[in-house]
Design a protein around this motif. Sequence first.
Motif, PDB file in Angstrom:
ATOM      1  N   ARG A   9      -8.283   1.002  -6.390  1.00  0.00           N
ATOM      2  CA  ARG A   9      -6.858   1.015  -6.080  1.00  0.00           C
ATOM      3  C   ARG A   9      -6.449  -0.303  -5.434  1.00  0.00           C
ATOM      4  O   ARG A   9      -5.333  -0.799  -5.651  1.00  0.00           O
ATOM      5  CB  ARG A   9      -6.577   2.178  -5.131  1.00  0.00           C
ATOM      6  N   PHE A  10      -7.349  -0.886  -4.641  1.00  0.00           N
ATOM      7  CA  PHE A  10      -7.086  -2.187  -4.038  1.00  0.00           C
ATOM      8  C   PHE A  10      -6.809  -3.226  -5.110  1.00  0.00           C
ATOM      9  O   PHE A  10      -5.831  -3.974  -5.026  1.00  0.00           O
ATOM     10  CB  PHE A  10      -8.275  -2.616  -3.175  1.00  0.00           C
ATOM     11  N   SER A  11      -7.657  -3.285  -6.141  1.00  0.00           N
ATOM     12  CA  SER A  11      -7.444  -4.262  -7.208  1.00  0.00           C
ATOM     13  C   SER A  11      -6.165  -3.970  -7.989  1.00  0.00           C
ATOM     14  O   SER A  11      -5.485  -4.896  -8.443  1.00  0.00           O
ATOM     15  CB  SER A  11      -8.644  -4.274  -8.165  1.00  0.00           C
ATOM     16  N   ALA A  12      -5.838  -2.701  -8.148  1.00  0.00           N
ATOM     17  CA  ALA A  12      -4.592  -2.347  -8.826  1.00  0.00           C
ATOM     18  C   ALA A  12      -3.391  -2.901  -8.060  1.00  0.00           C
ATOM     19  O   ALA A  12      -2.500  -3.542  -8.643  1.00  0.00           O
ATOM     20  CB  ALA A  12      -4.478  -0.831  -8.963  1.00  0.00           C
ATOM     21  N   ASP A  13      -3.364  -2.664  -6.763  1.00  0.00           N
ATOM     22  CA  ASP A  13      -2.236  -3.145  -5.951  1.00  0.00           C
ATOM     23  C   ASP A  13      -2.147  -4.664  -5.961  1.00  0.00           C
ATOM     24  O   ASP A  13      -1.057  -5.238  -6.039  1.00  0.00           O
ATOM     25  CB  ASP A  13      -2.385  -2.641  -4.517  1.00  0.00           C
ATOM     26  N   GLU A  14      -3.301  -5.324  -5.892  1.00  0.00           N
ATOM     27  CA  GLU A  14      -3.317  -6.780  -5.909  1.00  0.00           C
ATOM     28  C   GLU A  14      -2.861  -7.331  -7.261  1.00  0.00           C
ATOM     29  O   GLU A  14      -2.148  -8.336  -7.317  1.00  0.00           O
ATOM     30  CB  GLU A  14      -4.730  -7.288  -5.599  1.00  0.00           C
ATOM     31  N   THR A  15      -3.260  -6.686  -8.339  1.00  0.00           N
ATOM     32  CA  THR A  15      -2.856  -7.138  -9.668  1.00  0.00           C
ATOM     33  C   THR A  15      -1.350  -7.000  -9.856  1.00  0.00           C
ATOM     34  O   THR A  15      -0.687  -7.892 -10.405  1.00  0.00           O
ATOM     35  CB  THR A  15      -3.615  -6.347 -10.753  1.00  0.00           C
ATOM     36  N   ILE A  16      -0.806  -5.898  -9.399  1.00  0.00           N
ATOM     37  CA  ILE A  16       0.648  -5.703  -9.465  1.00  0.00           C
ATOM     38  C   ILE A  16       1.367  -6.774  -8.658  1.00  0.00           C
ATOM     39  O   ILE A  16       2.339  -7.388  -9.123  1.00  0.00           O
ATOM     40  CB  ILE A  16       1.013  -4.299  -8.946  1.00  0.00           C
ATOM     41  N   ARG A  17       0.873  -7.013  -7.456  1.00  0.00           N
ATOM     42  CA  ARG A  17       1.554  -7.953  -6.550  1.00  0.00           C
ATOM     43  C   ARG A  17       1.434  -9.394  -7.022  1.00  0.00           C
ATOM     44  O   ARG A  17       2.416 -10.156  -6.984  1.00  0.00           O
ATOM     45  CB  ARG A  17       0.955  -7.819  -5.145  1.00  0.00           C
ATOM     46  N   ARG A  18       0.263  -9.780  -7.496  1.00  0.00           N
ATOM     47  CA  ARG A  18       0.035 -11.181  -7.846  1.00  0.00           C
ATOM     48  C   ARG A  18       0.559 -11.543  -9.235  1.00  0.00           C
ATOM     49  O   ARG A  18       0.975 -12.679  -9.458  1.00  0.00           O
ATOM     50  CB  ARG A  18      -1.460 -11.513  -7.778  1.00  0.00           C
ATOM     51  N   PHE A  19       0.532 -10.579 -10.169  1.00  0.00           N
ATOM     52  CA  PHE A  19       0.877 -10.891 -11.558  1.00  0.00           C
ATOM     53  C   PHE A  19       2.187 -10.258 -12.012  1.00  0.00           C
ATOM     54  O   PHE A  19       2.631 -10.513 -13.129  1.00  0.00           O
ATOM     55  CB  PHE A  19      -0.239 -10.456 -12.502  1.00  0.00           C
ATOM     56  N   GLY A  20       2.774  -9.435 -11.184  1.00  0.00           N
ATOM     57  CA  GLY A  20       4.068  -8.863 -11.534  1.00  0.00           C
ATOM     58  C   GLY A  20       4.034  -7.910 -12.708  1.00  0.00           C
ATOM     59  O   GLY A  20       5.011  -7.805 -13.452  1.00  0.00           O
ATOM     60  N   VAL A  21       2.928  -7.197 -12.898  1.00  0.00           N
ATOM     61  CA  VAL A  21       2.843  -6.238 -14.000  1.00  0.00           C
ATOM     62  C   VAL A  21       3.245  -4.858 -13.501  1.00  0.00           C
ATOM     63  O   VAL A  21       3.073  -4.530 -12.325  1.00  0.00           O
ATOM     64  CB  VAL A  21       1.418  -6.193 -14.599  1.00  0.00           C
ATOM     65  N   PRO A  22       3.781  -4.014 -14.377  1.00  0.00           N
ATOM     66  CA  PRO A  22       4.172  -2.664 -13.944  1.00  0.00           C
ATOM     67  C   PRO A  22       2.956  -1.795 -13.659  1.00  0.00           C
ATOM     68  O   PRO A  22       1.927  -1.887 -14.343  1.00  0.00           O
ATOM     69  CB  PRO A  22       4.972  -2.131 -15.134  1.00  0.00           C
ATOM     70  N   ALA A  23       3.096  -0.937 -12.673  1.00  0.00           N
ATOM     71  CA  ALA A  23       1.983  -0.060 -12.295  1.00  0.00           C
ATOM     72  C   ALA A  23       1.559   0.841 -13.443  1.00  0.00           C
ATOM     73  O   ALA A  23       0.385   1.215 -13.551  1.00  0.00           O
ATOM     74  CB  ALA A  23       2.376   0.778 -11.084  1.00  0.00           C
ATOM     75  N   ALA A  24       2.489   1.183 -14.331  1.00  0.00           N
ATOM     76  CA  ALA A  24       2.169   2.094 -15.439  1.00  0.00           C
ATOM     77  C   ALA A  24       1.159   1.503 -16.417  1.00  0.00           C
ATOM     78  O   ALA A  24       0.520   2.244 -17.168  1.00  0.00           O
ATOM     79  CB  ALA A  24       3.455   2.463 -16.181  1.00  0.00           C
ATOM     80  N   LYS A  25       1.005   0.170 -16.423  1.00  0.00           N
ATOM     81  CA  LYS A  25       0.040  -0.460 -17.327  1.00  0.00           C
ATOM     82  C   LYS A  25      -1.383  -0.406 -16.798  1.00  0.00           C
ATOM     83  O   LYS A  25      -2.330  -0.691 -17.534  1.00  0.00           O
ATOM     84  CB  LYS A  25       0.402  -1.935 -17.548  1.00  0.00           C
TER      85      LYS A  25
END
Length: 372
Positions: free
Chosen positions: A152-168
């Motif tokens: 979940r940590f990597s998910a949150d970081e990926t969303i924050r750093r790359f601007g991708v939607p959480a649904a992906k």
Amino acid sequence: MRLGCDARVLVHRPAGVARYLAGVLGEWPALKREGDSLELFVDRAPRGASAEAAEFPGRPDRVRALGGRLPGGDPVWRQVALAAHLARRRDLDLLFCPFYSIPLASRLPAVVTIHDVSFAAHPEWFSRRARLAFALAGPSARKARRILVPSRFSADETIRRFGVPAAKIEVTPLGLEPRWLAPVADDERRAARRWLGFEGPYVLHLGAVHVRRNVDALLRAFALLAARRPELRLVVAGPTIAPAPDLPALSRELELGARYVRREWAPEGTLRGLLAECAALAYLSSYEGFGLPALEALACGAPVVALRAASLPEVLGDEAAWVETLAPDAVATALEGVVRGKRRSAPGIVGERSLRRCAEATFDVLRSSYGS
């Protein structure tokens, strides 16, 4: 599902991503369905072998070696050789890329695994060449159909750093191969001791020596502990990856002498024995997407002293002896506590982290991606 897989990591020096991919692919024969096929793409045959399907995990239907040696290594091969090959193909449904990026020019739907985004969170930790290689991770995350992350940590970081939607994004926690869940045999312990070249208790760091792993803080803590526990040694096993602390100079400064044992690479056959024999595994990383070596240590019965940071609390739960700071006295106190047997690892969280679960979740995401 006609699945292609970027498997280049499998034919180069084994590292964490190669072990991840080999483990997931190893479950493919048990999880494949009627009509499924698997094709692997590599840049060369395995060293000392041919690119025969039988030599790869998962019993793939076909292995293709594409492009040979290209200047620029992994990123160039993926964007040039692999992309060019896929442009000529019409018989694949999906491409699985387990190492941060996809061939951006390809029209084939792709799923990418992003293990962590430390290169975006802390670019100062990486060389210019590494930053250029990882620069394709953001565009790949935005173009890919789905993104796999281990925590979940990597998910949150990926969303924050790359601007991708959480649904992906789908969290597919890493898992342990069955061999990690079996008792460590005496011959594995003896093999590890032969490789080390000494008997007696030791604190272990297993993994690359990199600035984010804080191995210099471990040496300073061990110097305090060594004064109280003269029988202990510190073993640091893993390659040095710049930027990294100057451990030989620090060892001399701290006058550790033979108490400090350095090995650049631990053979695969020694890993379980090394972990089972150690008095404690020190895992003081400031930033990890998952931290599989710490979970493997718990599986082998080794107590783990870990820095409470990034994904580690999520992955290890209550199983680790936590330190909140890298201050040498705090780390030394935690290490001494587990060395004295005040805390041993418990089996709780280990049983929840199976490779089969990771593979099932991965292939579920792949199946749902190519038709969307």
